[in-house]
Design a protein around this motif. Sequence first.
Motif, PDB file in Angstrom:
ATOM      1  N   SER A  57       0.823  -1.200   0.000  1.00 10.83           N
ATOM      2  CA  SER A  57       0.000   0.000   0.000  1.00 10.83           C
ATOM      3  C   SER A  57       0.857   1.250   0.000  1.00 10.83           C
ATOM      4  CB  SER A  57      -0.905   0.019   1.232  1.00 10.83           C
ATOM      5  OG  SER A  57      -1.654  -1.159   1.259  1.00 10.83           O
ATOM      6  N   LEU A  58       1.910   1.167   0.796  1.00 14.17           N
ATOM      7  CA  LEU A  58       2.823   2.303   0.830  1.00 14.17           C
ATOM      8  C   LEU A  58       3.466   2.510  -0.532  1.00 14.17           C
ATOM      9  CD1 LEU A  58       4.949   2.514   4.056  1.00 14.17           C
ATOM     10  CD2 LEU A  58       3.580   4.287   3.002  1.00 14.17           C
ATOM     11  N   LEU A  59       3.870   1.381  -1.105  1.00 17.22           N
ATOM     12  CA  LEU A  59       4.533   1.456  -2.406  1.00 17.22           C
ATOM     13  C   LEU A  59       3.575   1.923  -3.489  1.00 17.22           C
ATOM     14  CD1 LEU A  59       6.771  -1.703  -2.359  1.00 17.22           C
ATOM     15  CD2 LEU A  59       7.511   0.656  -2.386  1.00 17.22           C
ATOM     16  N   ASN A  60       2.280   1.728  -3.207  1.00 14.75           N
ATOM     17  CA  ASN A  60       1.277   2.200  -4.136  1.00 14.75           C
ATOM     18  C   ASN A  60       1.456   3.673  -4.429  1.00 14.75           C
ATOM     19  OD1 ASN A  60      -0.410   0.458  -5.293  1.00 14.75           O
ATOM     20  ND2 ASN A  60      -1.789   0.303  -3.549  1.00 14.75           N
ATOM     21  N   ASN A  61       1.966   4.351  -3.421  1.00 11.34           N
ATOM     22  CA  ASN A  61       2.106   5.785  -3.562  1.00 11.34           C
ATOM     23  C   ASN A  61       3.388   6.118  -4.318  1.00 11.34           C
ATOM     24  OD1 ASN A  61       2.171   8.523  -3.302  1.00 11.34           O
ATOM     25  ND2 ASN A  61       1.345   8.471  -1.222  1.00 11.34           N
ATOM     26  N   LEU A  62       3.210   6.537  -5.534  1.00 16.43           N
ATOM     27  CA  LEU A  62       4.326   6.853  -6.424  1.00 16.43           C
ATOM     28  C   LEU A  62       5.257   7.869  -5.785  1.00 16.43           C
ATOM     29  CD1 LEU A  62       4.968   6.189  -9.535  1.00 16.43           C
ATOM     30  CD2 LEU A  62       4.211   8.510  -9.912  1.00 16.43           C
ATOM     31  N   TYR A  63       4.644   8.846  -5.093  1.00 16.93           N
ATOM     32  CA  TYR A  63       5.439   9.945  -4.553  1.00 16.93           C
ATOM     33  C   TYR A  63       6.373   9.476  -3.454  1.00 16.93           C
ATOM     34  CZ  TYR A  63       2.175  12.647  -7.229  1.00 16.93           C
ATOM     35  OH  TYR A  63       1.437  13.143  -8.254  1.00 16.93           O
ATOM     36  N   ILE A  64       5.929   8.441  -2.711  1.00 24.13           N
ATOM     37  CA  ILE A  64       6.788   7.941  -1.637  1.00 24.13           C
ATOM     38  C   ILE A  64       8.046   7.305  -2.232  1.00 24.13           C
ATOM     39  CG2 ILE A  64       6.973   6.197   0.166  1.00 24.13           C
ATOM     40  CD1 ILE A  64       4.166   6.935   1.001  1.00 24.13           C
ATOM     41  N   VAL A  65       7.840   6.469  -3.251  1.00 27.92           N
ATOM     42  CA  VAL A  65       8.990   5.843  -3.910  1.00 27.92           C
ATOM     43  C   VAL A  65       9.920   6.915  -4.463  1.00 27.92           C
ATOM     44  CG1 VAL A  65       9.737   4.230  -5.688  1.00 27.92           C
ATOM     45  CG2 VAL A  65       7.558   3.886  -4.539  1.00 27.92           C
ATOM     46  N   LEU A  66       9.279   7.894  -5.096  1.00 30.71           N
ATOM     47  CA  LEU A  66      10.050   8.952  -5.752  1.00 30.71           C
ATOM     48  C   LEU A  66      10.864   9.746  -4.735  1.00 30.71           C
ATOM     49  CD1 LEU A  66       9.961   9.610  -8.776  1.00 30.71           C
ATOM     50  CD2 LEU A  66       8.550  11.567  -8.226  1.00 30.71           C
ATOM     51  N   SER A  67      10.203  10.189  -3.669  1.00 27.64           N
ATOM     52  CA  SER A  67      10.902  11.058  -2.725  1.00 27.64           C
ATOM     53  C   SER A  67      11.949  10.299  -1.933  1.00 27.64           C
ATOM     54  CB  SER A  67       9.902  11.739  -1.793  1.00 27.64           C
ATOM     55  OG  SER A  67       9.102  10.757  -1.192  1.00 27.64           O
ATOM     56  N   MET A  68      11.615   9.050  -1.552  1.00 27.68           N
ATOM     57  CA  MET A  68      12.591   8.259  -0.793  1.00 27.68           C
ATOM     58  C   MET A  68      13.847   8.018  -1.601  1.00 27.68           C
ATOM     59  SD  MET A  68      10.946   5.219   1.314  1.00 27.68           S
ATOM     60  CE  MET A  68       9.722   5.455   2.547  1.00 27.68           C
ATOM     61  N   SER A  69      13.660   7.594  -2.858  1.00 27.85           N
ATOM     62  CA  SER A  69      14.851   7.293  -3.657  1.00 27.85           C
ATOM     63  C   SER A  69      15.619   8.573  -3.965  1.00 27.85           C
ATOM     64  CB  SER A  69      14.490   6.552  -4.938  1.00 27.85           C
ATOM     65  OG  SER A  69      13.381   7.127  -5.534  1.00 27.85           O
ATOM     66  N   LEU A  70      14.892   9.688  -4.097  1.00 25.29           N
ATOM     67  CA  LEU A  70      15.566  10.957  -4.376  1.00 25.29           C
ATOM     68  C   LEU A  70      16.481  11.344  -3.217  1.00 25.29           C
ATOM     69  CD1 LEU A  70      15.332  12.744  -6.856  1.00 25.29           C
ATOM     70  CD2 LEU A  70      13.915  14.294  -5.525  1.00 25.29           C
ATOM     71  N   VAL A  71      15.967  11.205  -2.006  1.00 24.52           N
ATOM     72  CA  VAL A  71      16.779  11.519  -0.821  1.00 24.52           C
ATOM     73  C   VAL A  71      17.999  10.604  -0.774  1.00 24.52           C
ATOM     74  CG1 VAL A  71      16.838  11.455   1.692  1.00 24.52           C
ATOM     75  CG2 VAL A  71      14.891  12.470   0.522  1.00 24.52           C
ATOM     76  N   ALA A  72      17.746   9.294  -0.988  1.00 27.08           N
ATOM     77  CA  ALA A  72      18.854   8.332  -0.941  1.00 27.08           C
ATOM     78  C   ALA A  72      19.896   8.652  -2.008  1.00 27.08           C
ATOM     79  CB  ALA A  72      18.325   6.918  -1.132  1.00 27.08           C
ATOM     80  N   ILE A  73      19.429   9.035  -3.211  1.00 32.65           N
ATOM     81  CA  ILE A  73      20.353   9.308  -4.314  1.00 32.65           C
ATOM     82  C   ILE A  73      21.174  10.559  -4.024  1.00 32.65           C
ATOM     83  CG2 ILE A  73      20.465  10.057  -6.717  1.00 32.65           C
ATOM     84  CD1 ILE A  73      18.063   8.126  -7.186  1.00 32.65           C
ATOM     85  N   LEU A  74      20.487  11.619  -3.558  1.00 26.65           N
ATOM     86  CA  LEU A  74      21.220  12.860  -3.281  1.00 26.65           C
ATOM     87  C   LEU A  74      22.273  12.640  -2.194  1.00 26.65           C
ATOM     88  CD1 LEU A  74      18.401  15.533  -3.480  1.00 26.65           C
ATOM     89  CD2 LEU A  74      20.230  15.069  -5.117  1.00 26.65           C
TER      90      LEU A  74
END
Lengths: 275, 251
Positions: A57-74
């Motif tokens: 359900s959490l992963l359902n949220n595109l924005y969560i995946v996007l923001s989490m990976s963005l933070v990790a990448i930066l």
Amino acid sequence: MNSMTTRAERKQKIVLQSIAFIILGIAFVGLWHELKDARATGGQPASEAILLSALSSLLNNLYIVLSMSLVAILFGIACAFYLEEWLPATNWIRRLIENLIAILTGIPSIAYGILAILIFFSYADTLKEAIEAFPLSENIEAIPSQIETTVFYAEALTFILMVMPLAIKKTQEALRSVATPIREAAYVLGASQWQVLTRQVVPIAFNRILAGGCRSMSRAFAMAALLVGIYTWHYTTEPGGMSGRFILFLSVALVLSIFSSTLIWVHGPDSAQHS
Amino acid sequence: MGNKIEISGLEVHYGGKPALNRVSFDVHENEILGIIGPAQSGKTTLLKVINRTLEFVPEATLNGTVKLDGVDISTVSDVYGLRRRIGMVLPLPVGLPLSIYDNVAFAPRAAGIRSKSQLDELVERCLQQAALWDEVEDRLDTLGTKLSGGQQQRLTIARALSHEPEVLCLDEFSIAIDPVTTMRIEEVLKTLRKEMTILLVTNLVQQAKRLATRTAFFLNGDLIEIDSTDVIFSDTPTQQATYDYVNGTFG
């Protein structure tokens, strides 16, 4: 810097890859057991199933995946700059981290998804009472906030473990692609390390760093797709929402991957070099 | 004439392997000092010591002192300022991947000059000094890396002049340039000599003979001989090895 791999480096790579595959194997066996148990309960989904549902359900949220990976990448890019530009190549911390990164990037993304389920959710029993009070639901609103928090942290940790090493590795490769003579030429003009970095190295390596970031994010989406896929395959009978998500995430992963390759291809691996 | 650079007891090792063995000599103000010698004789290392870029070689160890205007350079805290006092032209031309204008304006900008008119004036003067202005005058905003090899080398010379150095080090600057352009730059160097001290590392002994006021001959990290160019290229230099090298009967 020399990009040729020596015999010793190849040997090291083989060892690291083997470790990665052993971890993958363990993860697969573990998942198979877990899923078997879940099925054996027959109708009554095990706590893992609920957690898996929460995760999906959490992963359902595109924005969560996007923001989490963005933070990790930066964060990964920042780490790479520190490792590559400030720590000398002989520094033991740098060597340790680089070896760890070699192991972590060698593990396929599915293994991380499985590890996320197995390791981070092994504390499920402590939450069992809370879980049993609520029925299995795909709706994120229905999941108790406690579980949601656990899932969130678990997922964040998985992302850091999976996305960050790749981002670090790709950024380091990008920084190394800036030819040494260019740095030297800037240094002899009296530029400081910061000036060399901001005015020469980053503009030259920018495309490659961006490509590396896209590749890392593609990996995050691939993992998200796999988790959603596993969930769909096991716990939902009706086709629909979840498989739609699976396809969406997989396409995002593919598009990002292709975009990243295109960036390298268009600008050419050698365009940054002095010709 | 006073001494611009005083080098005493300079020893450099690369991971235990000697590159310079207890070298001592002075560089006079406003002279062109030719430095000749075969490969592996420590010429480039010497230049790296002077502008402190040897610090980027982790395995290098250094003993002895190098003084610029009487100040030991190892005690200078503003190493970037020190490097700006020393212009350096490397053997292979490296155009920074910037426009021609930005290439020349890189060092002044790094030093903090922002005024457009000041930069314009500086870029034009440096390009003229490097005998490149006429060829690039109308395309200053094209990439420096798009120039031909010889033009790029002149661009690096313009760049080295852009921070108005007191000492100009040229490390085999002419290996990528045709003879005619080389001659033009040699003329430029002769005029620049009035403003700065020039260290000319060269594999072409005739170039040293043409330009240098004094010439130093290095061999395997040792300073064999340093004397006025007339003596070095005469039939009677102090050392036999010098005679053999400049006359091409070496080894």
